[in-house]
Design a protein around this motif. Structure first.
Motif, PDB file in Angstrom:
ATOM      1  N   PHE A   1       0.831  -1.204   0.000  1.00  0.00           N
ATOM      2  CA  PHE A   1       0.000   0.000   0.000  1.00  0.00           C
ATOM      3  C   PHE A   1       0.865   1.253   0.000  1.00  0.00           C
ATOM      4  CE2 PHE A   1      -3.004  -3.084   1.856  1.00  0.00           C
ATOM      5  CZ  PHE A   1      -4.042  -2.914   0.966  1.00  0.00           C
ATOM      6  N   ASP A   2       0.437   2.245  -0.792  1.00  0.00           N
ATOM      7  CA  ASP A   2       1.096   3.544  -0.901  1.00  0.00           C
ATOM      8  C   ASP A   2       0.100   4.642  -0.545  1.00  0.00           C
ATOM      9  OD1 ASP A   2       3.533   2.455  -1.999  1.00  0.00           O
ATOM     10  OD2 ASP A   2       2.437   2.183  -3.877  1.00  0.00           O
ATOM     11  N   ASN A   3       0.562   5.879  -0.602  1.00  0.00           N
ATOM     12  CA  ASN A   3      -0.295   7.055  -0.414  1.00  0.00           C
ATOM     13  C   ASN A   3      -1.200   6.908   0.805  1.00  0.00           C
ATOM     14  OD1 ASN A   3       0.770   8.217  -2.770  1.00  0.00           O
ATOM     15  ND2 ASN A   3      -0.676   7.076  -4.013  1.00  0.00           N
ATOM     16  N   ARG A   4      -0.603   6.598   1.918  1.00  0.00           N
ATOM     17  CA  ARG A   4      -1.357   6.358   3.149  1.00  0.00           C
ATOM     18  C   ARG A   4      -1.818   7.676   3.757  1.00  0.00           C
ATOM     19  NH1 ARG A   4       1.798   1.352   5.634  1.00  0.00           N
ATOM     20  NH2 ARG A   4       2.195   0.285   3.695  1.00  0.00           N
ATOM     21  N   LEU A   5      -3.041   7.683   4.222  1.00  0.00           N
ATOM     22  CA  LEU A   5      -3.611   8.865   4.837  1.00  0.00           C
ATOM     23  C   LEU A   5      -4.487   8.425   6.005  1.00  0.00           C
ATOM     24  CD1 LEU A   5      -4.167  11.941   4.753  1.00  0.00           C
ATOM     25  CD2 LEU A   5      -6.061  11.427   3.207  1.00  0.00           C
ATOM     26  N   VAL A   6      -4.282   9.036   7.164  1.00  0.00           N
ATOM     27  CA  VAL A   6      -5.052   8.697   8.353  1.00  0.00           C
ATOM     28  C   VAL A   6      -5.697   9.973   8.878  1.00  0.00           C
ATOM     29  CG1 VAL A   6      -4.979   7.706  10.674  1.00  0.00           C
ATOM     30  CG2 VAL A   6      -3.411   6.863   8.916  1.00  0.00           C
ATOM     31  N   THR A   7      -6.989   9.892   9.168  1.00  0.00           N
ATOM     32  CA  THR A   7      -7.679  11.027   9.792  1.00  0.00           C
ATOM     33  C   THR A   7      -8.350  10.547  11.074  1.00  0.00           C
ATOM     34  OG1 THR A   7      -9.667  10.667   8.461  1.00  0.00           O
ATOM     35  CG2 THR A   7      -8.076  12.262   7.628  1.00  0.00           C
TER      36      THR A   7
ATOM     37  N   VAL B   1      -8.464   5.217   7.706  1.00  0.00           N
ATOM     38  CA  VAL B   1      -7.141   4.867   7.196  1.00  0.00           C
ATOM     39  C   VAL B   1      -7.338   4.570   5.714  1.00  0.00           C
ATOM     40  CG1 VAL B   1      -5.196   3.278   7.347  1.00  0.00           C
ATOM     41  CG2 VAL B   1      -6.482   3.874   9.424  1.00  0.00           C
ATOM     42  N   LYS B   2      -6.662   5.356   4.874  1.00  0.00           N
ATOM     43  CA  LYS B   2      -6.802   5.175   3.424  1.00  0.00           C
ATOM     44  C   LYS B   2      -5.439   4.880   2.823  1.00  0.00           C
ATOM     45  CE  LYS B   2     -10.687   8.337   2.987  1.00  0.00           C
ATOM     46  NZ  LYS B   2     -11.225   9.502   2.286  1.00  0.00           N
ATOM     47  N   ALA B   3      -5.442   4.021   1.820  1.00  0.00           N
ATOM     48  CA  ALA B   3      -4.206   3.699   1.103  1.00  0.00           C
ATOM     49  C   ALA B   3      -4.590   3.143  -0.261  1.00  0.00           C
ATOM     50  CB  ALA B   3      -3.388   2.676   1.877  1.00  0.00           C
ATOM     51  N   ASN B   4      -3.619   3.101  -1.152  1.00  0.00           N
ATOM     52  CA  ASN B   4      -3.882   2.506  -2.462  1.00  0.00           C
ATOM     53  C   ASN B   4      -2.666   1.711  -2.911  1.00  0.00           C
ATOM     54  OD1 ASN B   4      -2.166   4.591  -3.169  1.00  0.00           O
ATOM     55  ND2 ASN B   4      -3.400   5.311  -4.863  1.00  0.00           N
ATOM     56  N   THR B   5      -2.854   0.959  -3.960  1.00  0.00           N
ATOM     57  CA  THR B   5      -1.767   0.161  -4.524  1.00  0.00           C
ATOM     58  C   THR B   5      -2.003  -0.008  -6.014  1.00  0.00           C
ATOM     59  OG1 THR B   5      -0.503  -1.896  -4.305  1.00  0.00           O
ATOM     60  CG2 THR B   5      -2.890  -2.077  -4.085  1.00  0.00           C
ATOM     61  N   ARG B   6      -0.921  -0.158  -6.719  1.00  0.00           N
ATOM     62  CA  ARG B   6      -0.983  -0.481  -8.147  1.00  0.00           C
ATOM     63  C   ARG B   6      -0.371  -1.874  -8.305  1.00  0.00           C
ATOM     64  NH1 ARG B   6      -2.855   3.671 -11.011  1.00  0.00           N
ATOM     65  NH2 ARG B   6      -2.317   2.737 -12.989  1.00  0.00           N
ATOM     66  N   PHE B   7      -0.834  -2.588  -9.300  1.00  0.00           N
ATOM     67  CA  PHE B   7      -0.331  -3.942  -9.528  1.00  0.00           C
ATOM     68  C   PHE B   7      -0.385  -4.250 -11.018  1.00  0.00           C
ATOM     69  CE2 PHE B   7      -4.684  -3.956  -7.875  1.00  0.00           C
ATOM     70  CZ  PHE B   7      -5.385  -4.511  -8.923  1.00  0.00           C
ATOM     71  N   ARG B   8       0.212  -5.394 -11.365  1.00  0.00           N
ATOM     72  CA  ARG B   8       0.214  -5.846 -12.759  1.00  0.00           C
ATOM     73  C   ARG B   8      -1.231  -5.982 -13.230  1.00  0.00           C
ATOM     74  NH1 ARG B   8      -0.576 -10.622 -14.794  1.00  0.00           N
ATOM     75  NH2 ARG B   8      -0.388 -11.648 -12.779  1.00  0.00           N
ATOM     76  N   LYS B   9      -1.500  -5.487 -14.427  1.00  0.00           N
ATOM     77  CA  LYS B   9      -2.858  -5.478 -14.963  1.00  0.00           C
ATOM     78  C   LYS B   9      -3.462  -6.882 -14.978  1.00  0.00           C
ATOM     79  CE  LYS B   9      -5.620  -3.922 -18.839  1.00  0.00           C
ATOM     80  NZ  LYS B   9      -5.626  -3.296 -20.160  1.00  0.00           N
TER      81      LYS B   9
END
Length: 172
Positions: free
Chosen positions: A86-92, A108-116
């Motif tokens: 997970f990247d771009n982590r944001l906690v409020t 708690v928010k996060a995202n990820t990129r992966f192989r298509k």
């Protein structure tokens, strides 16, 4: 990918128990995770104290980040046997009065990129094992339009306690 957040309470009424939900939005090459924890009015002040490590009545950015890291360390997303990062982590964390009253939403928010995802079949698993506040989780998947078009057959399995979700995608 930018993540947006709202400060302050998002809940309209106090909760009588701790509600924990993980929402996983999946596309062909990315996923966005949004974990929401709504403390109960009975346990809100204890939960706030759990996050407010120095006890000053305010959650600093460092304390919020540390809490988010604890939650994400106990969260695993596996896509076709590969663990995602997970990247771009944001906690409020709302102010004390909202959390203590059972009216604040901790996110708690996060995202990820992966192989298509381009094969005929895929298996995606999400497990949330963080039990620092409550043992029960509800995991809800959401599919972006392109994923639904590419994989019209979708199966969802949940564990009995709600902490694990398995999604099976197929183009047939």
């Amino acid at each position: 990918m930018a993540l947006l957040f709202l400060a302050g309470p998002l809940s309209a009424h106090p909760h009588s128990k701790v509600e924990q939900q993980a929402m996983l939005s999946i596309d062909l090459d990315q996923a966005v995770l949004n974990i929401r924890i709504v403390p109960s009015y009975d346990e809100g002040s204890v939960i706030f104290a759990h996050i407010d490590l120095d006890g000053d009545g305010k959650v600093s950015a460092t304390e919020a980040t540390q809490f988010g890291e604890e939650v994400l360390a106990a969260t695993e997303l596996i896509i076709d046997e590969t663990t995602a990062t997970f990247d771009n982590r944001l906690v409020t964390v709302p102010d004390f009065q909202f959390v203590a009253a059972g009216e604040g939403v901790i996110e708690v928010k996060a995202n990820t990129r992966f192989r298509k995802l381009d094969n005929a079949k895929h298996v995606i698993g999400l497990s949330v094992r963080y039990e620092g506040l409550s043992h029960d989780w509800f995991i809800q998947p959401f599919f972006f339009g392109k994923l639904s078009e590419a994989f019209p057959k979708q199966g969802i399995e949940r564990s009995e306690n709600g902490s694990t979700l398995t999604i099976r995608l197929s183009d047939k």
